[in-house]
Enzyme design. Structure first.
Site, PDB file in Angstrom:
ATOM      1  N   GLY A 164       1.141  -1.134  -0.114  1.00  0.00           N
ATOM      2  CA  GLY A 164       0.104   0.363   0.264  1.00  0.00           C
ATOM      3  C   GLY A 164       1.270   1.090   0.173  1.00  0.00           C
TER       4      GLY A 164
ATOM      5  CE1 TYR B  18      -8.682   2.972   8.642  1.00  0.00           C
ATOM      6  CE2 TYR B  18      -9.440   4.139  10.532  1.00  0.00           C
ATOM      7  CZ  TYR B  18      -8.503   3.881   8.819  1.00  0.00           C
ATOM      8  OH  TYR B  18      -7.166   4.362   9.211  1.00  0.00           O
TER       9      TYR B  18
ATOM     10  N   GLY C 221      -0.191   4.946  -0.863  1.00  0.00           N
ATOM     11  CA  GLY C 221      -1.185   6.299  -0.278  1.00  0.00           C
ATOM     12  C   GLY C 221      -0.064   7.462   0.394  1.00  0.00           C
ATOM     13  CD  GLN C 222      -2.531  11.450   3.681  1.00  0.00           C
ATOM     14  OE1 GLN C 222      -3.937  11.116   4.378  1.00  0.00           O
ATOM     15  NE2 GLN C 222      -2.239  13.000   3.610  1.00  0.00           N
TER      16      GLN C 222
ATOM     17  CE  LYS D 239      -6.228   0.793  10.131  1.00  0.00           C
ATOM     18  NZ  LYS D 239      -5.336   0.067   9.022  1.00  0.00           N
TER      19      LYS D 239
END
Length: 317
Positions: free
Chosen positions: A8, A142, A11-12, A146
């Site tokens: 990933g 989400y 991503g940011q 998590k």
């Protein structure tokens, strides 16, 4: 030699963390991966592979082929986007992590990093200075994923000895990449609008306080946690992490000091309900005590840095 797999990476967080890992360990030591082939253009400075974390065999093949010693697993569907397709978000967030943990056990990976979030907290959590062990009743898929992930990390450490480490990130603010669908994304977009001479419409109310962190601090915290001796890591679910807390009206005021013509309007949407369940500030004393964490940026310092550097960044695009 360390061989670090970043899942990933496009991503940011991954964009900046991957560069920091290359700066620390060298380009030959880092493999950046993303499920989108187009992300390859970002990672001209290290090896890149297109990888879907739900394809366990492909992940296993890359681990074997590259003799991976560390994994940074960042792939996830964030809070706001997750609510649009909860089952898909659960699959990506949960099954992806389980694949990584199981392969880390099987191939004896030295260390695994996985980011958690303040989204694990909920409406019954103390809002101010939220403690490490506060009640957690997340209201988004989400946050649910998590929280479950935190317990899987703890399980794999205690049952199999997998050295997995995690941070509960607040909202992350950076200017080098666009955010990926989170509830705190306004705090990135607002700088882009200001620098480009546009006004901004915020999807949260003006007095909504949320914990935030400048990306440089988030990257530093990750590297610091991963470099700490295993004996210093007392929490194997996920560490609370704090940087700063502010509201949309406060960040707008900081920007107006640099751009007097800038203005902000407020049009709260479904993300307001998500934000209302999250803490306003975080107690990260465990991270400070265990491995010496301390944020470097507050709101004025972050604003000055972004507004100084963002125009040049945009001109290169």
């Amino acid at each position: 030699m360390n061989k670090i797999l970043v899942i990933g990476a496009g991503g940011q967080l991954g964009t900046e963390l991957t560069k920091a890992l290359v700066d620390t360990y060298g380009s030959d030591s880092v493999i950046a991966t993303d499920f989108q082939e187009s992300a390859k253009s970002i990672f001209t400075y290290c090896h890149f592979a297109c990888l879907n974390v739900l394809d366990k065999e492909a992940v296993a093949h890359l681990i074997q082929e590259e003799q991976v010693t560390q994994i940074y697993h960042l792939a996830a569907i964030l809070s706001a986007n997750g609510e649009k397709n909860p089952i898909h978000a659960w699959d990506i967030n949960m099954q992806g992590l389980l694949h990584v943990l199981e392969l880390a056990r099987e191939y004896k990976i030295e260390k695994v990093f996985w980011p958690s979030s303040i989204a694990v907290f909920g409406p019954n959590t103390p809002k101010s200075n939220t403690p490490q062990d506060a009640v957690k009743n997340p209201t988004t898929v989400y946050g649910i994923s998590k929280l479950a992930g935190e317990h899987w990390c703890d399980y794999y450490f205690n049952t199999y000895g997998v050295d997995v480490r995690s941070l509960r990130f607040p909202g992350l603010i950076g200017y080098k990449s666009f955010p990926g669908g989170g509830t705190t994304d306004y705090a990135v977009d607002i700088y882009y609008k200001a620098v480009q001479g546009e006004n901004f419409t915020c999807f949260l109310q003006e007095d909504t306080y949320l914990p935030m962190m400048y990306m440089e601090d988030a990257v530093h915290a990750t590297l610091q946690l991963m470099a700490a001796p295993a004996s210093d890591i007392s929490i194997r679910t996920s560490y609370n992490l704090a940087g700063m807390s502010f509201s949309p009206s406060e960040i707008a005021a900081q920007i107006t000091a640099h751009y007097p013509e800038f203005s902000i309007q407020y049009a709260p949407d479904f993300r307001q309900k998500i934000a209302d369940t999250w803490p306003a500030s975080i107690d990260d004393s465990s991270a400070r005590k265990d491995w010496g964490w301390k944020a470097a940026f507050d709101l004025p310092a972050m604003t000055t840095e972004i507004i100084t550097k963002l125009p040049n960044h945009l001109s290169k695009k």
